[in-house]
Design a protein around this motif. Structure first.
Motif, PDB file in Angstrom:
ATOM      1  N   TRP A  38     -24.113  -2.447  10.749  1.00 31.69           N
ATOM      2  CA  TRP A  38     -23.620  -2.850  11.614  1.00 31.69           C
ATOM      3  C   TRP A  38     -22.538  -3.363  13.169  1.00 31.69           C
ATOM      4  CZ3 TRP A  38     -19.813   0.869  10.209  1.00 31.69           C
ATOM      5  CH2 TRP A  38     -18.430   1.028  11.056  1.00 31.69           C
ATOM      6  N   ASP A  43     -15.393  -6.876  10.017  1.00 30.05           N
ATOM      7  CA  ASP A  43     -14.359  -5.939  10.054  1.00 30.05           C
ATOM      8  C   ASP A  43     -14.374  -4.953   9.318  1.00 30.05           C
ATOM      9  OD1 ASP A  43     -14.994  -6.638  13.026  1.00 30.05           O
ATOM     10  OD2 ASP A  43     -12.792  -7.487  13.434  1.00 30.05           O
ATOM     11  N   ARG A  46     -17.178  -3.860   7.181  1.00 29.14           N
ATOM     12  CA  ARG A  46     -17.615  -1.684   8.469  1.00 29.14           C
ATOM     13  C   ARG A  46     -16.531  -0.990   8.192  1.00 29.14           C
ATOM     14  NH1 ARG A  46     -18.511  -3.770  14.763  1.00 29.14           N
ATOM     15  NH2 ARG A  46     -17.263  -5.624  13.640  1.00 29.14           N
ATOM     16  N   SER A  47     -15.483  -1.139   7.702  1.00 27.78           N
ATOM     17  CA  SER A  47     -14.077  -0.245   7.493  1.00 27.78           C
ATOM     18  C   SER A  47     -14.446   0.369   6.165  1.00 27.78           C
ATOM     19  CB  SER A  47     -13.204  -0.258   8.006  1.00 27.78           C
ATOM     20  OG  SER A  47     -12.159  -1.391   6.933  1.00 27.78           O
ATOM     21  N   ARG A  48     -14.654  -0.423   5.077  1.00 30.58           N
ATOM     22  CA  ARG A  48     -14.399  -0.426   3.582  1.00 30.58           C
ATOM     23  C   ARG A  48     -15.896   0.535   3.574  1.00 30.58           C
ATOM     24  NH1 ARG A  48     -10.022  -2.151   1.559  1.00 30.58           N
ATOM     25  NH2 ARG A  48      -8.528  -3.200   3.082  1.00 30.58           N
ATOM     26  N   ASP A  51     -15.347   3.559   3.883  1.00 31.01           N
ATOM     27  CA  ASP A  51     -14.147   4.743   2.862  1.00 31.01           C
ATOM     28  C   ASP A  51     -15.912   4.902   1.782  1.00 31.01           C
ATOM     29  OD1 ASP A  51     -11.694   4.746   4.014  1.00 31.01           O
ATOM     30  OD2 ASP A  51     -11.864   2.777   3.637  1.00 31.01           O
TER      31      ASP A  51
END
Length: 146
Positions: A38, A43, A46-48, A51
């Motif tokens: 992480w 970025d 991390r966001s995906r 998901d």
């Protein structure tokens, strides 16, 4: 899509683990945000990855995803942009393990899924026991009335 292979590790979650319909998902944010991955990931990755985790939680077995770039692109919200997915695939799947069932499994997510599966089965078992006691009491009450 890769064919299942005996040279790959065994799946981290058994084929029957199905958490679909369970809307609750424990996201241990400190464990995630304190991980080396992480702290070093982009970025976008991390966001995906969140998901991917959410999509994998709803798969069977829970906590896994098929080894198919189109399905992985959809799961990681790239939708039809398979090339966009492929551009960060290595980073996104860095902590995932391709297993002998031909599916990607994520070790931490597998742990979470197995804990949740265990709690769900314990709750189901308790409910079955309560129902059996209730039926037995009703039978005894009926038989006692005669």
């Amino acid at each position: 899509m890769a064919e299942p292979s005996p040279s790959l590790p065994q799946p981290l979650v058994a084929a029957e683990v199905d958490l679909r319909g369970n809307e609750w998902f424990p996201l241990y944010h400190h464990r995630l945000s304190d991980s080396v991955w992480w702290r070093t990931a982009s970025d976008l990755a991390r966001s995906r990855t969140i998901d991917l985790w959410m999509a994998a939680y709803r798969q069977v077995p829970a906590g896994s995803l098929p080894d198919d770039d189109r399905a992985l692109a959809v799961a990681s919200r790239f939708e039809r942009d398979v090339d966009g997915f492929r551009a960060i695939k290595a980073e996104l799947l860095e902590t995932w393990v391709l297993c002998a069932d031909g599916r990607w499994h994520q070790p931490v997510l597998a742990e979470i899924c197995l804990e949740t599966w265990g709690r769900m089965n314990a709750a189901r078992r308790k409910e079955r026991e309560r129902s059996a006691r209730r039926r037995a009491e009703q039978r005894m009450s009926r038989d006692g009335d005669h």
